[in-house]
Design an enzyme around this catalytic site. Structure first.
Site, PDB file in Angstrom:
ATOM      1  N   CYS A 188       0.841  -1.199   0.000  1.00  0.00           N
ATOM      2  CA  CYS A 188       0.000   0.000   0.000  1.00  0.00           C
ATOM      3  C   CYS A 188       0.882   1.257   0.000  1.00  0.00           C
ATOM      4  O   CYS A 188       1.472   1.600  -1.009  1.00  0.00           O
ATOM      5  CB  CYS A 188      -0.963  -0.031   1.175  1.00  0.00           C
ATOM      6  SG  CYS A 188      -2.376   1.112   0.996  1.00  0.00           S
ATOM      7  N   HIS A 222      -3.404  -5.488   0.210  1.00  0.00           N
ATOM      8  CA  HIS A 222      -2.879  -5.922   1.512  1.00  0.00           C
ATOM      9  C   HIS A 222      -2.933  -7.442   1.683  1.00  0.00           C
ATOM     10  O   HIS A 222      -3.926  -7.979   2.168  1.00  0.00           O
ATOM     11  CB  HIS A 222      -3.700  -5.289   2.640  1.00  0.00           C
ATOM     12  CG  HIS A 222      -3.457  -3.836   2.829  1.00  0.00           C
ATOM     13  ND1 HIS A 222      -2.592  -3.327   3.764  1.00  0.00           N
ATOM     14  CD2 HIS A 222      -3.975  -2.764   2.177  1.00  0.00           C
ATOM     15  CE1 HIS A 222      -2.582  -2.010   3.700  1.00  0.00           C
ATOM     16  NE2 HIS A 222      -3.405  -1.646   2.734  1.00  0.00           N
ATOM     17  N   GLU A 246      -1.416  -9.049   3.936  1.00  0.00           N
ATOM     18  CA  GLU A 246      -1.283  -9.372   5.365  1.00  0.00           C
ATOM     19  C   GLU A 246      -2.585  -9.267   6.145  1.00  0.00           C
ATOM     20  O   GLU A 246      -2.696  -9.789   7.262  1.00  0.00           O
ATOM     21  CB  GLU A 246      -0.218  -8.466   6.015  1.00  0.00           C
ATOM     22  CG  GLU A 246      -0.694  -7.110   6.506  1.00  0.00           C
ATOM     23  CD  GLU A 246      -1.043  -6.123   5.399  1.00  0.00           C
ATOM     24  OE1 GLU A 246      -1.665  -5.079   5.700  1.00  0.00           O
ATOM     25  OE2 GLU A 246      -0.684  -6.372   4.229  1.00  0.00           O
TER      26      GLU A 246
END
Length: 369
Positions: free
Chosen positions: A131, A247, A249
């Site tokens: 990001c 993202h 994660e």
């Protein structure tokens, strides 16, 4: 693992990559306890000078690595000491200024240049940017202001798809990913890539700033809610630098935002990218100077806050579920509560609008994590 296919294009298998791939793909793994540095960001409404979202820590831990916080305001000597001790770096998502003369970008540029120098010398050293970290890697490469490089996007809390380019055939990140997951990443009925940003990099800017086209492979693009197209996955052509505007994660470790996908498919994609990045880091020759330094560097020396329960981030930030804070007056984290800092505490209840934007707060920083 067999190669996957995207619209008839075969992705390379791991064996193919090792046989004739990029330099970091040819080099064997030599260290099975890699340390990954995570560049901490400034925070103003929290009990510390900087923070790391715990989701990034857990993400690399799930792939067999250990996290090391890197404070951007450390001296150059200390930054270099840590750099020589870790086997890779994450430029995380978040909210911070990306002006080229900001302390955060200055520190990132040093780490980025040292990583290039290491790779040029034959020492594998990967960087993953997520990001804001994706944007940071492109800003460093193009050497232009983010105000020139990026455009507004309506992509906050926006799970969406990845439209892969032919460059996916040479991708380290996606190489070996199962065929069905590649297909689902591009299918709007699944929407398993989590977008959460207010700015994006238009594909045309790869030509507007030739250094980007020269040095990055555009692996995928995506679109915001208004149809604005932006680059969503990229890999450096000459270095093991990987960048996702989305993202990977969040699906396994973030639950405070209900838009985050938590399906098995989303988890498997997340795990694959973590495994790919950490396995590249296993090929780095960096080591701490001593066992004592190794223990001193690791993030386990700090306690995480349960920030989903008490939001202490910047007013314009949606807040990770858990955070590590550094250089606060009291090194001990309260028992899952930050109510002692009444000026900083903001409950999540009613704090965000339906679109995920903060209510009644101006947006001053660059991107959302």
């Amino acid at each position: 693992m067999p190669g996957a296919a995207v619209a008839g294009r075969a992705l390379p298998s791991e064996a193919t990559l090792l046989a004739g791939g990029k330099p970091w793909e040819k080099k064997p793994a030599t260290y099975n306890k890699p340390l990954i540095g995570i560049l901490a960001q400034a925070c103003h409404y929290c009990p510390g000078r900087s923070y790391v979202a715990a989701g990034f820590v857990k993400w690399i831990e799930a792939a067999g690595a250990r996290a090391v916080p890197i404070r951007f305001y450390n001296s150059e000597q200390e930054l270099h000491r840590i750099f020589k001790s870790v086997n890779g770096i994450i430029f995380p998502g978040g909210l911070t200024d990306l002006w080229q003369d900001s302390p955060y970008v200055i520190a990132a540029r040093k780490l980025w240049q040292w990583a290039k120098d290491a790779n040029d010398a034959g020492d594998v050293f990967p960087i993953h940017g997520t990001c804001l970290g994706f944007q940071l890697l492109h800003i460093l490469e193009a050497n232009v202001s983010f105000t020139q490089l990026l455009v507004d996007t309506d992509s906050v809390a926006h799970p969406y798809t990845l439209d892969f380019t032919d460059a996916v055939k040479e991708s380290t990140m996606f190489g070996g990913l199962a065929d069905d997951l590649i297909e689902k990443l591009g299918d709007s009925q699944y929407n398993i890539s989590m977008e959460n940003h207010m700015f994006g990099l238009p594909p045309a800017h790869y030509d507007k700033w030739p250094l980007l086209r020269q040095n990055f492979n555009m692996v995928s693009t995506s679109k915001d809610r208004n149809g604005v197209e932006y680059v969503s996955s990229a890999e450096h052509k000459h270095y093991p630098f990987f960048a996702t505007q989305w993202h990977p994660e969040k699906p396994p470790f973030e639950f405070g935002m209900h838009e985050i996908p938590h399906t098995l498919d989303a988890i498997l994609v997340s795990q694959h990218l973590a495994n790919s990045f950490v396995d590249t880091a296993r090929r780095s020759s960096h080591r701490p100077e001593s066992p004592e330094q190794e223990l001193e560097l690791m993030i386990y020396n700090w306690k995480p806050y349960f920030t989903l329960k008490d939001s202490v981030m910047d007013p314009s930030y949606d807040g990770p579920d858990m955070c590590y804070f550094f250089d606060r007056p009291d090194d001990e984290a309260p028992e899952n509560s930050l109510t002692g800092r009444s000026a900083a505490v903001k409950s999540f209840a009613g704090h965000l609008s339906a679109a995920g934007q903060p209510k009644g707060e101006p947006t001053l920083q660059l991107a959302m994590a």
